[in-house]
Design a protein around this motif. Structure first.
Motif, PDB file in Angstrom:
ATOM      1  N   ARG A   1       4.594   4.636  -6.970  1.00  6.51           N
ATOM      2  CA  ARG A   1       5.637   3.775  -7.514  1.00  6.51           C
ATOM      3  C   ARG A   1       5.044   2.517  -8.125  1.00  6.51           C
ATOM      4  O   ARG A   1       3.885   2.185  -7.902  1.00  6.51           O
ATOM      5  CB  ARG A   1       6.617   3.401  -6.392  1.00  6.51           C
ATOM      6  CG  ARG A   1       7.351   4.586  -5.799  1.00  6.51           C
ATOM      7  CD  ARG A   1       7.860   4.308  -4.386  1.00  6.51           C
ATOM      8  NE  ARG A   1       8.788   3.187  -4.337  1.00  6.51           N
ATOM      9  CZ  ARG A   1       9.177   2.610  -3.211  1.00  6.51           C
ATOM     10  NH1 ARG A   1       8.700   3.022  -2.038  1.00  6.51           N
ATOM     11  NH2 ARG A   1      10.033   1.588  -3.254  1.00  6.51           N
ATOM     12  N   ASP A   2       5.845   1.815  -8.919  1.00  9.87           N
ATOM     13  CA  ASP A   2       5.433   0.551  -9.509  1.00  9.87           C
ATOM     14  C   ASP A   2       5.284  -0.476  -8.386  1.00  9.87           C
ATOM     15  O   ASP A   2       6.173  -0.623  -7.547  1.00  9.87           O
ATOM     16  CB  ASP A   2       6.499   0.093 -10.511  1.00  9.87           C
ATOM     17  CG  ASP A   2       6.070  -1.104 -11.348  1.00  9.87           C
ATOM     18  OD1 ASP A   2       5.654  -2.125 -10.739  1.00  9.87           O
ATOM     19  OD2 ASP A   2       6.174  -1.041 -12.574  1.00  9.87           O
ATOM     20  N   TYR A   3       4.169  -1.207  -8.391  1.00  9.80           N
ATOM     21  CA  TYR A   3       3.911  -2.166  -7.315  1.00  9.80           C
ATOM     22  C   TYR A   3       5.013  -3.213  -7.183  1.00  9.80           C
ATOM     23  O   TYR A   3       5.252  -3.764  -6.104  1.00  9.80           O
ATOM     24  CB  TYR A   3       2.564  -2.857  -7.523  1.00  9.80           C
ATOM     25  CG  TYR A   3       2.590  -4.001  -8.510  1.00  9.80           C
ATOM     26  CD1 TYR A   3       2.717  -5.326  -8.090  1.00  9.80           C
ATOM     27  CD2 TYR A   3       2.505  -3.766  -9.883  1.00  9.80           C
ATOM     28  CE1 TYR A   3       2.761  -6.374  -8.989  1.00  9.80           C
ATOM     29  CE2 TYR A   3       2.544  -4.811 -10.791  1.00  9.80           C
ATOM     30  CZ  TYR A   3       2.671  -6.112 -10.342  1.00  9.80           C
ATOM     31  OH  TYR A   3       2.717  -7.138 -11.233  1.00  9.80           O
TER      32      TYR A   3
ATOM     33  N   ILE B   1       2.220   1.896  -3.517  1.00 12.42           N
ATOM     34  CA  ILE B   1       1.173   2.415  -4.402  1.00 12.42           C
ATOM     35  C   ILE B   1       0.868   3.875  -4.083  1.00 12.42           C
ATOM     36  O   ILE B   1       0.747   4.723  -4.976  1.00 12.42           O
ATOM     37  CB  ILE B   1      -0.100   1.564  -4.277  1.00 12.42           C
ATOM     38  CG1 ILE B   1       0.135   0.159  -4.797  1.00 12.42           C
ATOM     39  CG2 ILE B   1      -1.261   2.214  -5.039  1.00 12.42           C
ATOM     40  CD1 ILE B   1      -0.993  -0.793  -4.485  1.00 12.42           C
TER      41      ILE B   1
ATOM     42  N   ARG C   1      -7.672   0.970 -11.693  1.00  8.92           N
ATOM     43  CA  ARG C   1      -6.546   1.877 -11.554  1.00  8.92           C
ATOM     44  C   ARG C   1      -6.674   3.084 -12.470  1.00  8.92           C
ATOM     45  O   ARG C   1      -6.991   2.945 -13.661  1.00  8.92           O
ATOM     46  CB  ARG C   1      -5.230   1.157 -11.869  1.00  8.92           C
ATOM     47  CG  ARG C   1      -4.872   0.072 -10.893  1.00  8.92           C
ATOM     48  CD  ARG C   1      -3.563  -0.618 -11.252  1.00  8.92           C
ATOM     49  NE  ARG C   1      -2.428   0.285 -11.266  1.00  8.92           N
ATOM     50  CZ  ARG C   1      -1.161  -0.117 -11.404  1.00  8.92           C
ATOM     51  NH1 ARG C   1      -0.885  -1.408 -11.553  1.00  8.92           N
ATOM     52  NH2 ARG C   1      -0.174   0.751 -11.404  1.00  8.92           N
TER      53      ARG C   1
ATOM     54  N   ASP D   1      -4.013   5.077 -13.156  1.00  6.62           N
ATOM     55  CA  ASP D   1      -2.780   5.163 -13.929  1.00  6.62           C
ATOM     56  C   ASP D   1      -2.672   4.115 -15.024  1.00  6.62           C
ATOM     57  O   ASP D   1      -2.319   4.418 -16.165  1.00  6.62           O
ATOM     58  CB  ASP D   1      -1.562   5.088 -13.011  1.00  6.62           C
ATOM     59  CG  ASP D   1      -1.616   3.915 -12.028  1.00  6.62           C
ATOM     60  OD1 ASP D   1      -2.708   3.364 -11.800  1.00  6.62           O
ATOM     61  OD2 ASP D   1      -0.550   3.546 -11.478  1.00  6.62           O
ATOM     62  N   ASN D   2      -3.004   2.882 -14.715  1.00  6.17           N
ATOM     63  CA  ASN D   2      -2.847   1.788 -15.680  1.00  6.17           C
ATOM     64  C   ASN D   2      -4.055   1.598 -16.578  1.00  6.17           C
ATOM     65  O   ASN D   2      -3.923   1.083 -17.695  1.00  6.17           O
ATOM     66  CB  ASN D   2      -2.583   0.473 -14.942  1.00  6.17           C
ATOM     67  CG  ASN D   2      -1.125   0.075 -14.979  1.00  6.17           C
ATOM     68  OD1 ASN D   2      -0.254   0.927 -15.057  1.00  6.17           O
ATOM     69  ND2 ASN D   2      -0.851  -1.215 -14.919  1.00  6.17           N
TER      70      ASN D   2
ATOM     71  N   THR E   1       7.625  -3.239  -4.416  1.00 11.94           N
ATOM     72  CA  THR E   1       7.350  -3.839  -3.108  1.00 11.94           C
ATOM     73  C   THR E   1       8.283  -5.013  -2.860  1.00 11.94           C
ATOM     74  O   THR E   1       8.851  -5.167  -1.769  1.00 11.94           O
ATOM     75  CB  THR E   1       5.891  -4.330  -3.044  1.00 11.94           C
ATOM     76  OG1 THR E   1       5.007  -3.255  -3.356  1.00 11.94           O
ATOM     77  CG2 THR E   1       5.566  -4.872  -1.654  1.00 11.94           C
TER      78      THR E   1
ATOM     79  N   TRP F   1      -5.438  -0.246  -5.255  1.00 12.62           N
ATOM     80  CA  TRP F   1      -5.285   0.939  -6.093  1.00 12.62           C
ATOM     81  C   TRP F   1      -6.522   1.828  -6.053  1.00 12.62           C
ATOM     82  O   TRP F   1      -6.421   3.033  -5.811  1.00 12.62           O
ATOM     83  CB  TRP F   1      -4.984   0.536  -7.539  1.00 12.62           C
ATOM     84  CG  TRP F   1      -3.565   0.169  -7.786  1.00 12.62           C
ATOM     85  CD1 TRP F   1      -2.517   1.010  -8.036  1.00 12.62           C
ATOM     86  CD2 TRP F   1      -3.016  -1.155  -7.790  1.00 12.62           C
ATOM     87  NE1 TRP F   1      -1.361   0.299  -8.200  1.00 12.62           N
ATOM     88  CE2 TRP F   1      -1.632  -1.037  -8.063  1.00 12.62           C
ATOM     89  CE3 TRP F   1      -3.563  -2.425  -7.613  1.00 12.62           C
ATOM     90  CZ2 TRP F   1      -0.788  -2.133  -8.158  1.00 12.62           C
ATOM     91  CZ3 TRP F   1      -2.730  -3.527  -7.690  1.00 12.62           C
ATOM     92  CH2 TRP F   1      -1.361  -3.372  -7.957  1.00 12.62           C
TER      93      TRP F   1
ATOM     94  N   GLY G   1       0.810  -1.213   0.000  1.00 18.93           N
ATOM     95  CA  GLY G   1       0.000   0.000   0.000  1.00 18.93           C
ATOM     96  C   GLY G   1       0.840   1.260   0.000  1.00 18.93           C
ATOM     97  O   GLY G   1       0.504   2.243  -0.681  1.00 18.93           O
TER      98      GLY G   1
ATOM     99  N   GLN H   1      -6.729   5.585  -4.721  1.00 17.59           N
ATOM    100  CA  GLN H   1      -6.891   6.619  -5.747  1.00 17.59           C
ATOM    101  C   GLN H   1      -8.301   7.194  -5.843  1.00 17.59           C
ATOM    102  O   GLN H   1      -8.515   8.193  -6.543  1.00 17.59           O
ATOM    103  CB  GLN H   1      -6.500   6.041  -7.117  1.00 17.59           C
ATOM    104  CG  GLN H   1      -5.051   5.594  -7.212  1.00 17.59           C
ATOM    105  CD  GLN H   1      -4.738   4.895  -8.529  1.00 17.59           C
ATOM    106  OE1 GLN H   1      -5.624   4.492  -9.283  1.00 17.59           O
ATOM    107  NE2 GLN H   1      -3.448   4.745  -8.820  1.00 17.59           N
TER     108      GLN H   1
END
Length: 227
Positions: free
Chosen positions: A53-55, A49, A168, A170-171, A58, A191, A46, A195
């Protein structure tokens, strides 16, 4: 309506993770694989995200140099592959697909998934949708515009007649809107939870839903107003 293109909606294409498939169990198995307490892994996930940043970073936090793609193969080789089944589907998925199909809409599934995940999806949904495509199949991953170009190529309708459903901004939403598609943001998973109150999450999607079961009625209303 903000974030939408012109035209009626004739096709609905769904993302996979946290849209159709609840990934709680799978991320738990990754925590186990890394030897990290599940709540610690989830907290770091979490945080990554929330920082935008890119998950996949993690995993780097717990094991620098971690290669997720290669590690998937290692898991598979020792009999612990990534997997999901009927029990991992969100409870609204089957009903939503059936209702959308009954309304005569063309249905697809397209997400950032491996070849193995694609096989699992086809086992679960071949009778329910018209097409299943994955990033590994197409050689392009979201949010790359090429991924949405692939979606457009395989969907027998114009971009402005496609609704892409994801979790999401972003994606999913941002690149789909850039491709001229309608979008729906479903409020679940890490996400969307993080968001949901962002400005883009409010302005970009054609629809914001708590459940996929809301989509048939919303699309019917939208199409009626577009006639």
């Amino acid at each position: 309506m903000p974030g939408c293109a012109a035209g009626m909606i004739r096709a609905v294409v769904f993302d996979v993770g946290e849209c159709l498939v609840d990934e709680t169990r799978e991320y738990g198995t990754w925590a186990d694989w890394l030897g990290v307490p599940r709540h610690t892994f989830a907290a770091m996930f979490g945080a990554v995200i929330a920082q935008g940043r890119d998950y996949r970073e993690t995993f780097q936090e717990f094991r620098p140099g971690f290669d997720l793609y290669a590690e998937r193969e290692v898991r598979a080789a020792v009999g612990k592959p990534e997997t999901f089944d009927e029990a991992d589907l969100y409870t609204d998925v089957r009903g939503a697909l059936a209702a959308l199909r009954a309304d005569g809409l063309w249905l697809g599934i397209a997400g950032n998934q491996t070849v193995r995940a694609g096989r699992l999806l086809r086992g679960l949904f071949t009778q329910d949708v018209d097409l299943i495509g994955t990033s590994d199949d197409w050689g392009a991953s979201k949010p790359d515009p090429l991924f949405f170009a692939r979606v457009a190529e395989v969907t027998p309708f114009a971009n402005e007649e496609i609704l892409y459903v994801g979790d999401r901004v972003d994606n999913d939403l941002r690149p789909a809107v850039a491709a001229g598609m309608h979008t729906a943001l479903v409020h679940r998973g890490p996400w969307a939870t993080i968001q949901w109150h962002d400005e883009e999450a409010k302005k970009l999607p054609t629809f914001r839903v708590e459940s996929l079961l809301e989509l048939p009625g919303l699309i019917q209303e939208f199409n009626a107003s577009a006639r």
